[in-house]
Design an enzyme around this catalytic site. Structure first.
Site, PDB file in Angstrom:
ATOM      1  N   LYS A 197       0.835  -1.197   0.000  1.00  0.00           N
ATOM      2  CA  LYS A 197       0.000   0.000   0.000  1.00  0.00           C
ATOM      3  C   LYS A 197       0.874   1.252   0.000  1.00  0.00           C
ATOM      4  CE  LYS A 197      -1.820   3.047   2.689  1.00  0.00           C
ATOM      5  NZ  LYS A 197      -1.893   4.129   1.731  1.00  0.00           N
ATOM      6  N   THR A 252       5.333   7.730  13.922  1.00  0.00           N
ATOM      7  CA  THR A 252       5.294   6.933  15.150  1.00  0.00           C
ATOM      8  C   THR A 252       3.849   6.706  15.618  1.00  0.00           C
ATOM      9  OG1 THR A 252       7.511   7.569  15.784  1.00  0.00           O
ATOM     10  CG2 THR A 252       6.054   6.912  17.571  1.00  0.00           C
ATOM     11  N   GLU A 272       9.246   1.055  11.022  1.00  0.00           N
ATOM     12  CA  GLU A 272      10.285   2.077  10.805  1.00  0.00           C
ATOM     13  C   GLU A 272       9.593   3.411  10.985  1.00  0.00           C
ATOM     14  OE1 GLU A 272      13.370   1.539  10.317  1.00  0.00           O
ATOM     15  OE2 GLU A 272      13.615  -0.373   9.309  1.00  0.00           O
ATOM     16  N   CYS A 306      13.120  10.689   7.557  1.00  0.00           N
ATOM     17  CA  CYS A 306      12.951  10.172   8.920  1.00  0.00           C
ATOM     18  C   CYS A 306      14.219  10.404   9.730  1.00  0.00           C
ATOM     19  CB  CYS A 306      12.620   8.692   8.851  1.00  0.00           C
ATOM     20  SG  CYS A 306      13.720   7.801   7.761  1.00  0.00           S
ATOM     21  N   GLU A 403       9.024  15.946  15.785  1.00  0.00           N
ATOM     22  CA  GLU A 403       9.473  15.759  14.405  1.00  0.00           C
ATOM     23  C   GLU A 403       8.708  16.737  13.513  1.00  0.00           C
ATOM     24  OE1 GLU A 403       8.278  12.167  12.245  1.00  0.00           O
ATOM     25  OE2 GLU A 403      10.319  11.989  11.505  1.00  0.00           O
TER      26      GLU A 403
END
Ligand code: NAD
Length: 500
Positions: A197, A252, A272, A306, A403
């Site tokens: 996906k 996350t 990840e 990331c 982030e």
């Protein structure tokens, strides 16, 4: 806050106006056939440099996921793929790698149009590293094996390393092709079948990759691609009882939802996730190299990485000199049409991402950090943000903790190695870190003490298909790339034979 609805149009260059390649509407790949979604619904994929639609893509939902999982199950249970001579599986992956190289310019343009990353980067990083990953895993196909074990008694004991089965793979928009390769390469070489996906923002290169797999002779049902939103397609895949393992790359928070969705059927999960990586520069470093590293660390791929070097720790005595150099380079970076080979930074992926990054910039100013450069959008219909450096940041500020996933770096200072390591580790994330120093003892001491899945010494963003990548702490678990990724996609069977 600047939003795109208030921004004026910038003068369009020739390259952003006219697609240099032919682009079809996106269909889904299920059981070797290209199809519309069961509902018939479609959605637009937008060029982030212009804000305009490129084409329409089939919008899948749980029914399409069901079809795709059933096709992958059939291909796994009764198709040729898992039992094919391993070397022949490898040949198909190598063929895909060759086809990627043959079609590299088309793939690079598609990636740049759909994602916004500079064409020079698509040409020199995303596409070649994607081919390289498939070449690397093609080589593993016939080297995955069990062992014989010296057990007690008159017994012969050996292990078989077998594929896990049907794998659901959910990937983000920042490196669409490359993330697909990191997932598909190891999963397929081990003999699994896959439902992939892609992110709804960047579907085009994954669909083209699906075509290349078919051209390379992949048996039907081995790779299925279902397009659409995460909340429906991704969630259905993570929950589906016919999926044996889910591999996810993304935020996350989404990773936590995936774990919850996968829990009911106890699927294997590998994640990840995000990062807030510290980049630590000691006074004895090669400053010119460290400045270059700090710039690519944060501004490569518009900061949508990331492992972006989003927290820059400078030893106090080099702070002024370092910031002068870095700000001078950052202010001159060419931001603009990503199809122009001279462009160094393109637009962010979407209006929502643009607004999120601009909000963080406002927050940084409100928190009292000093805006050293950037902080502005550009007059355009696209989602452009100038390279942004905040100085005098404290570790407890929001811009240093969360982030941002954009071209925004927070600079902090330190006086000792202990302080640098302690502050660097002060984050729930643990994806990557870097240290810059000429002192080999200091470098290795820091590498051991930094709680991150990757530590770079006197470099940043070094990657190779053979070297593992993944997170400590809330940056996830499981290692992609290298031999380590084979662990994610195989399981061990112990076989006992009575010899007495
Ligand atoms: P995201 O979590 O929003 O989406 C990732 C994928 O998950 C997409 O395909 C999305 O459609 C799908 N998804 C969304 N909600 C879902 C749900 N509830 N259930 C199942 N699937 C769902 O992330 P993104 O915005 O596409 O990517 C950016 C994030 O990815 C950043 O946090 C970045 O750090 C992370 N990332 C991590 C790595 C790594 O290797 N650690 C690499 C690249 C990106």
């Amino acid at each position: 806050m600047a939003t795109k609805s208030t921004a004026k149009s910038m003068k369009k260059t020739e390259s952003s106006r006219r697609p240099p390649i032919k682009i079809k509407p996106g269909k889904m790949l299920i059981d070797g056939e290209w199809m519309d979604s069961c509902s018939g619904r479609t959605f637009e994929t937008i060029n982030p440099a212009t804000g305009r639609a490129i084409t329409r893509i089939a919008e899948g939902d749980d029914k399409d996921v069901d079809l795709a999982v059933n096709a992958a199950r059939m291909a796994f249970e009764s198709g040729p793929w898992p039992n094919m001579d391993a070397r022949d599986r490898g040949r198909i992956l190598a063929k895909v790698a060759e086809l990627i190289e043959k079609n590299q310019e088309e793939l690079a343009i598609l990636e740049t149009m759909d994602n916004g990353k500079p064409i020079t980067q698509s040409r020199t990083v995303d596409v070649p590293y994607t081919a390289d990953t498939f070449f690397y895993y093609a080589g593993w196909a016939d080297k995955i094996h069990g062992e014989t074990i010296p057990v007690r008694g008159n017994m012969f004991n050996y292990t078989l390393r077998e594929p896990v089965g049907v794998v659901g793979q959910i990937i983000p928009w920042n490196f669409p092709l490359l993330m697909a390769a990191w997932k598909l390469g190891p999963a397929l070489t081990c003999g699994n079948t896959v439902v992939l996906k892609p992110s709804k923002f960047t579907t085009l290169t994954c669909l083209r990759l699906g075509e290349l797999f078919m051209e390379a002779g992949l048996p039907k049902g081995v790779l299925n691609i279902v397009t659409g939103p995460g909340e429906t397609v991704g969630e259905a895949l993570a929950r589906h009882p016919g999926v044996d393992k889910v591999a996810f790359t993304g935020e996350t928070l989404t990773g936590k939802e995936i774990m919850r969705a996968a829990a009911d059927t106890l699927k294997r999960v590998s994640l990840e996730l995000g990062g807030k990586s510290p980049n630590i520069v000691f006074a004895d470093a090669d400053i010119e190299e460290a400045v270059k590293g700090a710039l690519t660390g944060i501004f490569f791929n518009q900061g949508e990485c990331c492992c972006a070097a989003s927290r820059l720790f400078l030893e106090r005595k080099i702070h002024d000199q370092f910031m002068d150099r870095m700000v001078s380079f950052a202010s001159k970076m060419r931001v603009g049409d990503p199809l122009d080979p001279k462009t160094e930074m393109g637009p962010l992926i979407s209006e929502a991402q643009f607004n999120k990054v601009m909000d963080y910039i406002d927050t940084g100013k409100e928190e009292g950090a000093e805006l050293a450069c950037g902080g502005k959008s550009m007059e355009s219909d696209g989602y452009f943000v100038r390279p942004t450096i905040f100085d005098n940041v404290r570790n407890d500020m929001k811009i240093a903790r969360e982030e941002i996933f954009g071209p925004v770096v927070s600079a902090l200072t330190f006086k000792s190695i202990d302080e640098a390591i302690e502050s660097g580790n002060q984050t729930p994330y643990g994806l990557a870190a870097a240290v810059w120093t000429k002192d080999i003892k200091k470098a290795h001491a820091a590498a051991r003490q930094l709680r991150a899945g990757t530590v770079w010494i006197n470099t940043y963003n070094a990657f190779d298909a053979a070297s593992p990548f993944g997170g400590y702490k809330q940056s996830g678990f499981g290692r992609e790339l290298g031999i380590h990724s084979l662990e994610l996609y195989t399981q061990i069977k112990s076989v006992w034979v009575n010899l007495s």
